[in-house]
Motif scaffolding. Structure first.
Motif, PDB file in Angstrom:
ATOM      1  N   UNK A  67       0.856  -1.187   0.000  1.00 15.97           N
ATOM      2  CA  UNK A  67       0.000   0.000   0.000  1.00 15.97           C
ATOM      3  C   UNK A  67       0.888   1.231   0.000  1.00 15.97           C
ATOM      4  N   UNK A  68       0.650   2.121  -0.941  1.00 14.56           N
ATOM      5  CA  UNK A  68       1.436   3.351  -1.042  1.00 14.56           C
ATOM      6  C   UNK A  68       0.889   4.399  -0.080  1.00 14.56           C
ATOM      7  N   UNK A  69       1.781   5.131   0.570  1.00 11.17           N
ATOM      8  CA  UNK A  69       1.339   6.229   1.428  1.00 11.17           C
ATOM      9  C   UNK A  69       0.741   7.358   0.593  1.00 11.17           C
ATOM     10  N   UNK A  70       1.239   7.531  -0.632  1.00  8.07           N
ATOM     11  CA  UNK A  70       0.661   8.539  -1.522  1.00  8.07           C
ATOM     12  C   UNK A  70      -0.692   8.031  -2.024  1.00  8.07           C
ATOM     13  N   UNK A  71      -1.749   8.694  -1.599  1.00  7.14           N
ATOM     14  CA  UNK A  71      -3.084   8.297  -1.984  1.00  7.14           C
ATOM     15  C   UNK A  71      -3.644   7.117  -1.226  1.00  7.14           C
ATOM     16  N   UNK A  72      -2.866   6.556  -0.283  1.00  5.98           N
ATOM     17  CA  UNK A  72      -3.288   5.341   0.441  1.00  5.98           C
ATOM     18  C   UNK A  72      -3.766   4.287  -0.550  1.00  5.98           C
ATOM     19  N   UNK A  79      -0.707  12.793   0.259  1.00  5.48           N
ATOM     20  CA  UNK A  79       0.051  11.855   1.091  1.00  5.48           C
ATOM     21  C   UNK A  79      -0.694  11.617   2.398  1.00  5.48           C
ATOM     22  N   UNK A  80      -0.852  10.357   2.757  1.00  6.06           N
ATOM     23  CA  UNK A  80      -1.498   9.964   3.999  1.00  6.06           C
ATOM     24  C   UNK A  80      -0.432   9.671   5.056  1.00  6.06           C
ATOM     25  N   UNK A  81      -0.808   9.824   6.319  1.00 11.54           N
ATOM     26  CA  UNK A  81       0.077   9.490   7.431  1.00 11.54           C
ATOM     27  C   UNK A  81      -0.296   8.116   7.976  1.00 11.54           C
ATOM     28  N   UNK A  82       0.700   7.350   8.388  1.00 11.09           N
ATOM     29  CA  UNK A  82       0.444   6.050   8.998  1.00 11.09           C
ATOM     30  C   UNK A  82       0.066   6.253  10.461  1.00 11.09           C
ATOM     31  N   UNK A  83      -1.075   5.736  10.845  1.00 12.68           N
ATOM     32  CA  UNK A  83      -1.550   5.897  12.216  1.00 12.68           C
ATOM     33  C   UNK A  83      -1.448   4.601  13.017  1.00 12.68           C
ATOM     34  N   UNK A  84      -1.423   3.464  12.323  1.00  9.42           N
ATOM     35  CA  UNK A  84      -1.343   2.168  13.007  1.00  9.42           C
ATOM     36  C   UNK A  84      -0.764   1.175  12.018  1.00  9.42           C
ATOM     37  N   UNK A  85       0.106   0.290  12.503  1.00 11.36           N
ATOM     38  CA  UNK A  85       0.655  -0.715  11.603  1.00 11.36           C
ATOM     39  C   UNK A  85       1.077  -1.959  12.369  1.00 11.36           C
ATOM     40  N   UNK A  86       0.667  -3.115  11.845  1.00 13.82           N
ATOM     41  CA  UNK A  86       1.144  -4.412  12.316  1.00 13.82           C
ATOM     42  C   UNK A  86       1.620  -5.181  11.086  1.00 13.82           C
ATOM     43  N   UNK A  91      -1.836  -5.461   9.088  1.00 18.42           N
ATOM     44  CA  UNK A  91      -2.819  -4.383   9.003  1.00 18.42           C
ATOM     45  C   UNK A  91      -2.135  -3.029   9.053  1.00 18.42           C
ATOM     46  N   UNK A  92      -2.710  -2.062   8.319  1.00 16.64           N
ATOM     47  CA  UNK A  92      -2.242  -0.690   8.395  1.00 16.64           C
ATOM     48  C   UNK A  92      -3.447   0.242   8.351  1.00 16.64           C
ATOM     49  N   UNK A  93      -3.355   1.352   9.071  1.00 17.09           N
ATOM     50  CA  UNK A  93      -4.362   2.409   9.040  1.00 17.09           C
ATOM     51  C   UNK A  93      -3.662   3.693   8.621  1.00 17.09           C
ATOM     52  N   UNK A  94      -4.163   4.323   7.556  1.00 17.34           N
ATOM     53  CA  UNK A  94      -3.589   5.565   7.039  1.00 17.34           C
ATOM     54  C   UNK A  94      -4.612   6.681   7.159  1.00 17.34           C
ATOM     55  N   UNK A  95      -4.132   7.906   7.363  1.00 16.41           N
ATOM     56  CA  UNK A  95      -5.018   9.014   7.714  1.00 16.41           C
ATOM     57  C   UNK A  95      -4.727  10.264   6.897  1.00 16.41           C
ATOM     58  N   UNK A  96      -5.797  10.958   6.541  1.00 11.35           N
ATOM     59  CA  UNK A  96      -5.719  12.262   5.878  1.00 11.35           C
ATOM     60  C   UNK A  96      -6.694  13.205   6.571  1.00 11.35           C
ATOM     61  N   UNK A 142      -9.805   8.017   7.356  1.00  8.15           N
ATOM     62  CA  UNK A 142      -8.891   6.908   7.613  1.00  8.15           C
ATOM     63  C   UNK A 142      -9.226   5.741   6.687  1.00  8.15           C
ATOM     64  N   UNK A 143      -8.184   5.170   6.092  1.00 11.64           N
ATOM     65  CA  UNK A 143      -8.289   3.942   5.320  1.00 11.64           C
ATOM     66  C   UNK A 143      -7.552   2.842   6.052  1.00 11.64           C
TER      67      UNK A 143
END
Length: 290
Positions: free
Chosen positions: A14-19, A80-87, A90-95, A112-113
């Motif tokens: 998953x790309x941080x750009x555009x999630x 660009x989205x920020x990473x808020x959670x990652x295992x 799983x990842x959660x990205x935020x704008x 959040x995606x």
């Protein structure tokens, strides 16, 4: 930058750009299910559509008497989205809203995606929070492009689309990129993939917010993907025409392009979502590979 997820069965990127989902690969078969992206045909892979789905009439809309200009599918796919959670799986990205977004879209929001691998695929979640004291309005949806064909021995026309619904879904045409509600007709539950299938743009089905699964399956190998939703408003299916992009998009939508008779008032937009103060919008879809 990109995020890599992995379990015993699948690997995802998953790309941080555009999630944006850039890869979903089976460790057992080695099959890659996501279109690689090629600007000659279509350079994106799985953009998130926010705060609109589709086009606006004249690419503009009004809120509280002020006119805003916004291109097809909105701006989130280009931020660009920020990473808020990652295992590992799983990842959660935020704008969040900022000065740049408010030039295009006047509302405060937190988008959040989430992406989470399962044994057979990927669950994609959307969460929109309203941090303001006033209602916000938006559309949101997915646009994942699935590699078609999956193997070099197959062709584009070896694939078939099948809906799980045991009834015929309303099919809504587009006229110059706008929703033509008055011309909606019941659509067939299956279709053979071909270039001609997309000559009039995307196929759009009104799911009536009922649980639905659409499958894209090779009649040769039996491999393919399915996309399942429990309460999406619409499903778009699209590929390039006449260009021969080797993909088919299965697109779950909570929103739709402006209607041909739209008055431009965003709060009255057809199929718009309203979110009151301090409220949250939570929906998801699931990709299964086989």
């Amino acid at each position: 930058m990109a995020v890599f997820l992995e379990n015993d069965y699948l690997v995802a990127t998953i790309k941080e750009h555009g999630a944006e989902l850039a890869s979903l690969r089976s460790k057992e078969t080695g099959l890659e299910y996501i279109w690689a992206g090629d600007a000659k045909y279509w350079g994106r892979q799985a953009p998130v559509l926010f705060p609109i789905v589709g086009r606006l009439k004249d690419d503009q809309y009004q809120v509280a008497g002020k006119t805003y200009h916004l291109g097809q599918h909105g701006f989130a796919r280009d931020r660009d989205f920020a990473i808020r959670e990652q295992t590992a799986t799983k990842v959660v990205l935020e704008l969040k809203a900022d000065e740049a977004s408010k030039e295009l879209y006047p509302f405060d929001f937190c988008l959040q995606l989430s992406y989470e691998l399962t044994a057979s695929g990927l669950v994609v979640g959307y969460q929109v929070d309203n941090p303001s004291q006033e209602p916000i309005y938006f559309g949101i949806g997915g646009h994942p492009a699935f590699k078609t064909p999956l193997t070099p021995k197959e062709s584009f026309s070896d694939y078939e689309l099948t809906f799980s619904a045991d009834y015929r879904l309303p099919k809504i045409p587009l006229t110059n990129g706008l929703t033509d509600i008055d011309s909606a007709r019941l659509g067939a539950p299956t279709a053979t993939v071909s270039r001609e299938l997309f000559k009039d743009d995307a196929l759009i089905y009104d799911l009536e917010q009922k649980p639905t699964k659409v499958s894209l399956t090779s009649k040769t190998s039996g491999h393919g993907v399915s996309l399942s939703v429990t309460d999406a408003k619409f499903m778009g299916i699209w590929s390039t025409y006449p260009k021969e992009g080797q993909f088919v998009c299965l697109e779950p939508w909570w929103g739709l392009a402006d209607t041909t008779d739209s008055n431009g008032d965003f709060t009255q937009k057809y199929a718009i979502n309203r979110l009151d103060k301090a409220a949250s919008f939570n929906h998801q879809y699931e990709i299964t590979v086989f």
